[in-house]
Design a protein around this motif. Structure first.
Motif, mmCIF file in Angstrom:
data_model
loop_
_atom_site.group_PDB
_atom_site.id
_atom_site.type_symbol
_atom_site.label_atom_id
_atom_site.label_comp_id
_atom_site.label_asym_id
_atom_site.label_seq_id
_atom_site.Cartn_x
_atom_site.Cartn_y
_atom_site.Cartn_z
ATOM 1 N N TYR A 205 60.215 28.078 46.804
ATOM 2 C CA TYR A 205 60.682 28.336 48.163
ATOM 3 C C TYR A 205 59.526 28.439 49.150
ATOM 4 C CZ TYR A 205 59.201 32.980 46.615
ATOM 5 O OH TYR A 205 58.460 34.035 46.108
ATOM 6 N N ASN A 206 59.886 28.323 50.440
ATOM 7 C CA ASN A 206 58.995 28.701 51.535
ATOM 8 C C ASN A 206 59.415 30.080 52.027
ATOM 9 O OD1 ASN A 206 59.753 25.443 52.620
ATOM 10 N ND2 ASN A 206 57.791 25.963 51.691
ATOM 11 N N VAL A 207 58.450 30.857 52.482
ATOM 12 C CA VAL A 207 58.754 32.126 53.144
ATOM 13 C C VAL A 207 58.824 31.862 54.650
ATOM 14 C CG1 VAL A 207 58.009 34.491 53.599
ATOM 15 C CG2 VAL A 207 57.590 33.459 51.357
ATOM 16 N N VAL A 208 59.980 32.134 55.244
ATOM 17 C CA VAL A 208 60.166 31.913 56.676
ATOM 18 C C VAL A 208 60.638 33.212 57.312
ATOM 19 C CG1 VAL A 208 60.707 29.468 56.330
ATOM 20 C CG2 VAL A 208 62.570 31.142 56.407
ATOM 21 N N GLU A 209 60.794 33.181 58.629
ATOM 22 C CA GLU A 209 61.308 34.344 59.341
ATOM 23 C C GLU A 209 62.710 34.057 59.852
ATOM 24 O OE1 GLU A 209 58.482 35.274 62.390
ATOM 25 O OE2 GLU A 209 57.323 36.569 61.044
ATOM 26 N N ASN A 210 63.598 35.010 59.653
ATOM 27 C CA ASN A 210 64.962 34.888 60.146
ATOM 28 C C ASN A 210 65.113 35.760 61.382
ATOM 29 O OD1 ASN A 210 67.710 34.051 60.055
ATOM 30 N ND2 ASN A 210 68.268 36.035 59.186
ATOM 31 N N HIS A 211 65.533 35.131 62.477
ATOM 32 C CA HIS A 211 65.702 35.848 63.741
ATOM 33 C C HIS A 211 67.189 36.060 63.985
ATOM 34 C CE1 HIS A 211 61.500 35.132 65.224
ATOM 35 N NE2 HIS A 211 61.581 34.229 64.266
ATOM 36 N N TYR A 212 67.589 37.319 64.112
ATOM 37 C CA TYR A 212 69.008 37.600 64.356
ATOM 38 C C TYR A 212 69.123 38.866 65.187
ATOM 39 C CZ TYR A 212 73.968 38.436 63.521
ATOM 40 O OH TYR A 212 75.321 38.647 63.696
ATOM 41 N N GLN A 213 69.761 38.746 66.353
ATOM 42 C CA GLN A 213 70.016 39.866 67.258
ATOM 43 C C GLN A 213 68.744 40.673 67.530
ATOM 44 O OE1 GLN A 213 73.329 42.054 65.574
ATOM 45 N NE2 GLN A 213 74.819 40.585 66.367
ATOM 46 N N GLY A 214 67.641 39.942 67.732
ATOM 47 C CA GLY A 214 66.389 40.607 68.070
ATOM 48 C C GLY A 214 65.593 41.114 66.891
ATOM 49 N N ASN A 215 66.164 41.048 65.686
ATOM 50 C CA ASN A 215 65.452 41.505 64.495
ATOM 51 C C ASN A 215 64.806 40.316 63.781
ATOM 52 O OD1 ASN A 215 66.249 44.260 64.747
ATOM 53 N ND2 ASN A 215 68.271 43.698 63.936
ATOM 54 N N VAL A 216 63.628 40.545 63.222
ATOM 55 C CA VAL A 216 62.912 39.513 62.474
ATOM 56 C C VAL A 216 62.735 39.998 61.044
ATOM 57 C CG1 VAL A 216 60.833 38.106 62.311
ATOM 58 C CG2 VAL A 216 61.679 38.804 64.560
ATOM 59 N N THR A 217 63.306 39.262 60.103
ATOM 60 C CA THR A 217 63.211 39.632 58.680
ATOM 61 C C THR A 217 62.772 38.423 57.865
ATOM 62 O OG1 THR A 217 65.568 39.105 58.405
ATOM 63 C CG2 THR A 217 65.003 41.416 58.850
ATOM 64 N N PRO A 218 62.127 38.679 56.715
ATOM 65 C CA PRO A 218 61.725 37.547 55.880
ATOM 66 C C PRO A 218 62.939 36.893 55.233
ATOM 67 C CG PRO A 218 61.258 39.608 54.744
ATOM 68 C CD PRO A 218 61.714 39.974 56.121
ATOM 69 N N GLN A 219 62.860 35.588 55.071
ATOM 70 C CA GLN A 219 63.912 34.854 54.371
ATOM 71 C C GLN A 219 63.256 33.801 53.497
ATOM 72 O OE1 GLN A 219 66.618 31.976 56.446
ATOM 73 N NE2 GLN A 219 68.238 33.344 55.739
ATOM 74 N N LEU A 220 63.823 33.574 52.340
ATOM 75 C CA LEU A 220 63.332 32.529 51.451
ATOM 76 C C LEU A 220 64.142 31.264 51.704
ATOM 77 C CD1 LEU A 220 63.034 34.567 48.118
ATOM 78 C CD2 LEU A 220 61.472 34.493 50.082
ATOM 79 N N ARG A 221 63.447 30.189 52.045
ATOM 80 C CA ARG A 221 64.113 28.899 52.201
ATOM 81 C C ARG A 221 63.925 28.157 50.873
ATOM 82 N NH1 ARG A 221 62.362 25.764 57.307
ATOM 83 N NH2 ARG A 221 63.599 27.404 58.305
#
Length: 586
Positions: A562-578
């Motif tokens: 996977y790649n490690v990306v950032e998930n942006h939702y309602q102003g929050n930024v959390t790590p996400q695995l693509r």
């Protein structure tokens, strides 16, 4: 039918250099290893990588013919000559035309631009385009992202009293057009230090040189770097060296104060709510610009706001106010929706034909022809077919009495040489290692197919036909700390030459929330945990990978890369695995 992927872990970098960089830079040894693997093995190289500087751009006058080009433009301005900016109909050509047009508009009141019609004129410089320049009194054409092989067209223009400046980045032919200036870092006689500029990048070097000639500050052209970044991302040129500097500052501009037209696309895509990265250009911004040049649209030259394919995209990117930009972006979005529908249907037809023709499944390449397919999307279809069958692919259709098409390749196989081996059968062809366009007479299809297949059979290596995922580092979920992510983000912009790192984690499982998402349930969303320790699950998304869903839903363990990306939702930024691939643990 999706080929199983082979996972290959890259060899670790030199241990002493990794340790030294980790200590000097104060970063995780795994990330220091990524640097060394990419040839960034000294503190100075790391500084240039993490902190690119605009003053490290090369002197544009190192490019052959640059002074001739600048002097000819200065002559046109001082003598009030009419100039036409001409470019290819893809993203690179369209952004290049918009960039040079926007810049020269400061000195010229009646500047023209021209994008050839993909269907009526085809790729490159056309006599129709030259005639348009002549009919409108132009004395100079600046060609962008095309023209390096247009010897006869440049001679045709000269007979009409029109000069040419060519700005291209494709490989030259046996002879160079007799233009006033031919700017192309891939010329054998050009000593420019960086060979991998986009077509828009070459256009940028031209206006950079003009600014130096006029003793204007770099800030005069810095606002145009967003267009250069879009071209770099969309044309899949290596994001290293000078391209990394241009892309870095272009992304800053794109996020802070983009061109009015790009701002309209960003708003349309809903991208204004997070930091725009290369992937956003590749998957959202670029395709919308590209779609305009792909669709077959009647052109009304008398109405500057009429639908007009690639020219509408230029109008969008040269719009001076938000209202005008929003008008054109709606047209662009319509083109893109139509394009997606058409290429999806053609891809389904191609799949059905291949699956119903067993002998095609046994070959080492795919050559497929349907006279009713739309010329503008066959390149996309070729790429889609490679995703499934993973072999060199040529998709052909009929356009204006000739068979025309696009070819795409797999890593390691030189597609251009394969097409070139059939040059005597072709009316025209061009491209590079992994992508090419070609045109032939209908009666030559079968011979082309036989010879192309024979060339591939004789020259492709067996391992090229197995999709491979190169893994940079094994990683545990506990290693993905905020500090790790901050440093990883500094590796951007990602792209060819600096790909997003791929990590591998073994023996993970879903916490019970795995589900199918997407309009047709074609994607897999998971919350993954590793081991028995209680900690926050890692969000993961696997696009187009549903084969393991039942195994995962039952609680089965899996290995992932996977790649490690950032998930942006309602102003929050959390790590996400693509997720790039999933293998069930047996």
């Amino acid at each position: 039918m999706h080929a199983d992927k082979k996972w290959v872990v890259r060899p670790a970098g030199d241990a002493a250099k990794v340790e030294a960089l980790s200590a000097t830079l104060g970063i995780d040894p795994r990330l220091a290893n990524l640097l060394v693997q990419r040839g960034i093995d000294t503190t100075e190289l790391a500084r240039q990588f993490f902190d690119p500087k605009l003053d490290e751009l090369h002197d544009p006058y190192l490019m052959k013919d640059m002074m001739f080009a600048v002097q000819r433009i200065e002559h046109a301005i001082s003598h009030r000559e009419r100039v036409m900016v001409y470019g290819d109909y893809d993203v690179d050509g369209i952004t290049a035309v918009a960039l040079v047009y926007n810049f020269l508009s400061r000195w010229m009141d009646d500047l023209l631009f021209y994008i050839p019609d993909r269907y009526a004129e085809g790729y490159g410089i056309s006599e129709k385009g030259i005639d348009y320049a002549a009919d409108n009194g132009a004395k100079l054409i600046i060609a962008l992202d095309c023209g390096i092989k247009a010897c006869s067209k440049v001679a045709y223009a000269k007979r009409k009293g029109i000069d040419f400046i060519i700005c291209d980045h494709h490989l030259p032919g046996d002879s160079i057009p007799q233009a006033v200036a031919v700017l192309d870092p891939k010329r054998e006689d050009c000593t420019y230090p960086f060979k991998d500029l986009s077509g828009c990048g070459v256009g940028f070097k031209l206006i950079q040189a003009f600014c130096q000639f006029k003793e204007l500050p770099f800030g005069t052209i810095e606002p145009l770097l967003d267009l250069v970044a879009v071209s770099i991302a969309s044309d899949i040129v290596p994001i290293i060296g000078e391209n990394r500097i241009l892309a870095h500052y272009g992304l800053i501009r794109l996020n802070r104060q983009p061109n009015k037209g790009l701002a309209a696309i960003i708003k349309l895509c809903g991208l204004e709510r997070h930091t725009i990265a290369i992937d956003d250009i590749v998957f959202k911004i670029g395709p919308r610009i590209n779609a305009a040049g792909r669709m077959e649209i009647e052109i009304d030259e008398d109405d500057p706001r009429a639908q007009s394919g690639g020219r509408t995209a230029v109008r969008l990117l040269t719009a001076l106010n938000e209202q005008r930009a929003m008008y054109y972006v709606q047209q662009i979005d319509t083109f893109n929706k139509d394009r997606k529908s058409i290429d999806r249907n053609i891809t389904l037809e191609a799949h059905r034909f291949i699956e119903q023709t067993p002998e095609m499944l046994d070959k080492k390449c795919t050559v497929i022809y349907n006279p009713n397919w739309m010329k503008g999307v066959v390149g996309i279809v070729a790429s889609r077919l490679i995703e499934t069958y993973f072999r060199p692919t040529v998709v052909l259709t009929m356009s204006h009495g000739l068979v025309t098409g696009s070819a795409r390749s797999v890593p390691g196989f030189d597609l251009y040489q394969a097409v070139e081996s059939c040059a005597d059968l072709l009316e025209n062809f061009g491209g590079h290692t992994y992508a090419a366009g070609l045109t032939m007479r209908p009666e030559r299809i079968e011979e082309f197919k036989a010879r192309f297949e024979a060339y591939v059979e004789a020259n492709i290596e067996p391992d090229m036909l197995v999709p491979q995922i190169d893994i940079d580092e094994p990683l545990g979920f506990a290693d993905i700390t905020p500090a790790f992510r901050r440093t990883l983000n500094a590796f951007q912009p990602f792209g060819p030459g600096n790909p997003a790192p791929v990590f591998m984690t073994r023996n993970v499982s879903d916490n019970g929330t795995a589900r199918l998402v997407g309009a047709r349930g074609e994607h897999l969303k998971m919350e993954l945990i590793q081991g028995q320790r209680p900690f926050t699950p890692m969000s993961a998304i696997a696009f187009g990978q549903t084969d393991c869903f039942e195994h995962i839903k039952r609680g089965g363990a899996i290995d992932i890369c996977y790649n490690v990306v950032e998930n942006h939702y309602q102003g929050n930024v959390t790590p996400q695995l693509r997720i790039k691939d999933i293998k069930p643990c047996l």
